[in-house]
Design an enzyme around this catalytic site. Structure first.
Site, short mmCIF file in Angstrom:
data_model
loop_
_atom_site.label_atom_id
_atom_site.label_comp_id
_atom_site.label_asym_id
_atom_site.label_seq_id
_atom_site.Cartn_x
_atom_site.Cartn_y
_atom_site.Cartn_z
N GLU A 59 0.76 -1.09 0.04
CA GLU A 59 0.03 -0.05 -0.07
C GLU A 59 0.94 1.33 -0.14
OE1 GLU A 59 -3.31 0.08 -0.02
OE2 GLU A 59 -3.95 -1.85 0.53
N CYS B 14 -2.38 9.25 1.95
CA CYS B 14 -1.89 8.47 0.77
C CYS B 14 -3.01 8.99 -0.25
CB CYS B 14 -1.68 7.00 0.85
SG CYS B 14 -3.11 6.35 1.57
P1 NAP Z 1 8.34 5.00 4.45
O1 NAP Z 1 9.53 6.04 4.64
O2 NAP Z 1 8.33 4.08 3.24
O3 NAP Z 1 8.13 4.20 5.91
C1 NAP Z 1 7.11 3.42 6.11
C2 NAP Z 1 7.49 2.33 7.08
O4 NAP Z 1 8.45 1.62 6.24
C3 NAP Z 1 8.19 2.60 8.10
O5 NAP Z 1 7.87 1.90 9.21
C4 NAP Z 1 9.91 2.62 7.51
O6 NAP Z 1 10.45 2.50 8.95
C5 NAP Z 1 9.67 1.28 6.80
N1 NAP Z 1 10.86 1.15 6.01
C6 NAP Z 1 11.11 1.89 4.96
N2 NAP Z 1 12.12 1.30 4.31
C7 NAP Z 1 12.44 0.06 5.03
C8 NAP Z 1 13.42 -0.84 4.65
N3 NAP Z 1 14.41 -0.95 3.63
N4 NAP Z 1 13.30 -1.84 5.32
C9 NAP Z 1 12.39 -2.34 6.31
N5 NAP Z 1 11.43 -0.97 6.50
C10 NAP Z 1 11.47 0.09 6.01
O7 NAP Z 1 7.18 5.92 4.41
P2 NAP Z 1 6.39 7.07 5.23
O8 NAP Z 1 7.24 8.21 4.73
O9 NAP Z 1 6.65 6.83 6.42
O10 NAP Z 1 5.00 7.22 4.82
C11 NAP Z 1 4.53 7.98 3.90
C12 NAP Z 1 4.23 7.36 2.59
O11 NAP Z 1 3.41 6.20 2.84
C13 NAP Z 1 3.62 7.99 1.50
O12 NAP Z 1 4.21 7.77 0.24
C14 NAP Z 1 2.07 7.57 1.79
O13 NAP Z 1 1.39 8.07 0.51
C15 NAP Z 1 2.21 6.10 2.00
N6 NAP Z 1 0.84 5.86 2.35
C16 NAP Z 1 0.14 4.63 1.58
C17 NAP Z 1 -1.02 4.27 2.20
C18 NAP Z 1 -1.76 3.20 1.40
O14 NAP Z 1 -2.58 2.60 1.92
N7 NAP Z 1 -1.36 3.28 0.23
C19 NAP Z 1 -1.44 4.69 3.42
C20 NAP Z 1 -0.76 5.54 4.14
C21 NAP Z 1 0.45 5.97 3.51
P3 NAP Z 1 11.34 3.65 9.33
O15 NAP Z 1 10.36 4.77 10.02
O16 NAP Z 1 12.05 3.16 10.55
O17 NAP Z 1 12.19 4.53 8.35
#
Ligand code: NAP
Length: 457
Positions: A228, A262
């Site tokens: 997602e 998102c």
């Molecule tokens: P993110 O940086 O990708 O982080 C999301 C989660 O992934 C966090 O727990 C992060 O940990 C973890 N993570 C990132 N890289 C990783 C890796 N290589 N290995 C293991 N874990 C990893 O995203 P964000 O900036 O927090 O969230 C915002 C994004 O989420 C936006 O793009 C938004 O559109 C999207 N979103 C999508 C939905 C949907 O349902 N489609 C819903 C809500 C949000 P850390 O925090 O420790 O880095």
């Protein structure tokens, strides 16, 4: 990477948490796997009262859970309370429907009497983001709890308070050890968990970059995954829209949760003859938003979740402007210590501008002028993302016809984004794959187990 709660309104570090160790992970896998084997022999009905209890506790202690989320990532307390209500509804929904969703499905075949059953597959490793610290977790926890899949959570490092509160909630509701285990894992330990044979599936909500990294680990280990991810959702107002309704809904479609959703509308696509009016209305509405302490119910604009996230949004605005975008409104510094971004409207974004294809995860609206419906649809689809979308028209058939041409997982007609337990949520293209919520989300990590008796018909 430190798991820390830093209140985005004051920048005060409220609490720092210890990272989990490899031993912690191994213990969680052992407990979770033993529970999965026990649950395989138990009907989902045995888990139903616990999930209803989760819902009851959420409603009972709504302000407490909401306040934890607000202190982690700065969302408005009223919006946080709405999130707690939604989580309670999701828990009740899966408690009420889990048994039906697990019931055997008969199949018609000349080969014999056939049916398939839905069965648990094992531990689900969930990696979740900070923007809805409870809701994102509940979308995975509630269905999998009824299926009989234990869950291990790696939450975003900026919302550890919410992760701990969710653990306490599940424990207090009486769930057995291992049903839900929050661990403050490093990325390496997430990869280690995914590689472990006791983990059956991987659920990620987050950015395209994070999703791609974790999906690669899942793929390498042949683990089923659901992604997602982000979006550049369009808000298309057609000529025959109810324009008063458009003006009323457009500001919140962008600014809810300080624009960190998102499915926030990020690209507003407007016919040329309504363009000036639309901009004027959006500007007037954006100017009403009042930044301040998100715990104060009078505040209407929350801070951005972290200093890093604010810097990223600001650099995206600066880059957009450097490539020719015009600031129609906003982009002035907010004279408060917290991580605020003034609601901002950008226009004149050309195809060669980096902002044309980027997700800006904050209170920034990009407004585009089009001369035809075909141009609106082509612009909507000219994105590597395909999560949600919004279409406004007073004519339902017209709205449906346009909705069906948009390359997206969801289209909301005459409304901003909607999420409720019974409707599926998810996207296409680089917004990810799989669905959460509804019956579709229930089956993400089930085994559709075929049973056929060749001597029975
Ligand atoms: P993110 O940086 O990708 O982080 C999301 C989660 O992934 C966090 O727990 C992060 O940990 C973890 N993570 C990132 N890289 C990783 C890796 N290589 N290995 C293991 N874990 C990893 O995203 P964000 O900036 O927090 O969230 C915002 C994004 O989420 C936006 O793009 C938004 O559109 C999207 N979103 C999508 C939905 C949907 O349902 N489609 C819903 C809500 C949000 P850390 O925090 O420790 O880095």
């Amino acid at each position: 990477m430190a798991y820390q709660t830093i209140y985005p309104d004051t920048n005060e570090t409220l609490k720092t948490y210890e990272n989990a160790t490899a031993d912690d992970l191994n213990r969680a896998l052992t407990t979770g796997h033993a529970l999965y084997q026990q649950w395989r022999n138990e009907a989902p009905a045995t888990r139903k009262p616990i999930l209803h209890k989760v819902a009851e506790l959420l409603r009972l202690h709504k302000h407490h859970y909401a306040s934890v989320m607000t202190h982690d990532m700065g969302k408005l307390i009223g919006e946080a309370e709405g999130e707690v209500d939604l989580c309670a509804d999701i828990a009740d929904y899966y408690a009420d429907h889990g048994e039906d969703f697990m019931a055997p499905r008969p199949l018609v075949s000349k080969q014999g009497k056939a049916y398939y059953i839905r069965q648990a597959t094992g531990i689900v490793m969930a990696v979740e983001p900070w923007n809805f610290p409870f809701y994102q977790v509940m979308r995975v926890f509630a269905p999998n709890f009824m299926v009989g899949n234990p869950m291990i959570l790696k939450h975003a490092s900026i919302c550890p308070g919410s992760a701990v509160a969710f653990q306490e909630l599940v424990n207090e509701a009486g769930a057995p050890a291992g049903a839900f285990t929050n661990l403050f894992l490093s990325y390496d330990l997430v990869s280690q968990a995914i590689a472990d044979p006791r983990v059956a599936g991987v659920a990620v909500t987050g950015s395209e970059r994070g999703g791609a990294s974790v999906a690669a680990e899942a793929g390498k280990n042949l683990k089923k995954s659901s992604m997602e991810l982000g979006g550049t959702d369009v808000f298309i107002a057609l000529e025959d829209a109810d324009w008063d309704r458009v003006y009323k809904i457009a500001p919140q479609a962008r600014l809810y949760n300080a624009g960190q959703v998102c499915t926030s509308s990020k690209r507003f696509i407007v016919p040329a003859d309504h363009y000036d009016d639309f901009l004027a209305h959006l500007k007037a509405a954006f100017a009403q938003y009042k930044p301040g302490d998100p715990m104060d119910p009078k505040t209407t604009l929350a801070p951005i979740s972290s200093a890093k996230a604010k810097q990223k949004i600001q650099s995206q605005i600066d880059e957009a402007v450097a490539h020719g975008a015009k600031v129609y409104y906003g982009n002035e510094p907010v004279d408060l210590p917290g991580q605020f971004i003034q609601p901002t409207i950008l226009t004149n974004i050309t195809k060669d501008n980096p902002a044309y294809g980027q997700e800006i995860f904050g209170p920034v609206a990009a407004v585009y002028k089009v001369v035809s419906e075909e141009e609106a649809i082509a612009l909507a689809n000219d994105s590597r993302y395909g999560l949600g979308s919004v279409v406004f028209s007073k004519d339902p058939a017209h709205a449906d016809a346009v909705a069906q041409q948009i390359e997206a997982g969801m289209t909301f007609i005459n409304s901003s984004f909607i999420t409720v337990p019974e409707l599926p949520f998810g996207g296409v293209k680089n917004s990810g794959y799989g669905r959460e919520l509804s019956e579709l989300g229930f089956t993400t990590f089930t085994n559709e187990h075929l049973v056929i008796n060749a001597t029975e018909h």
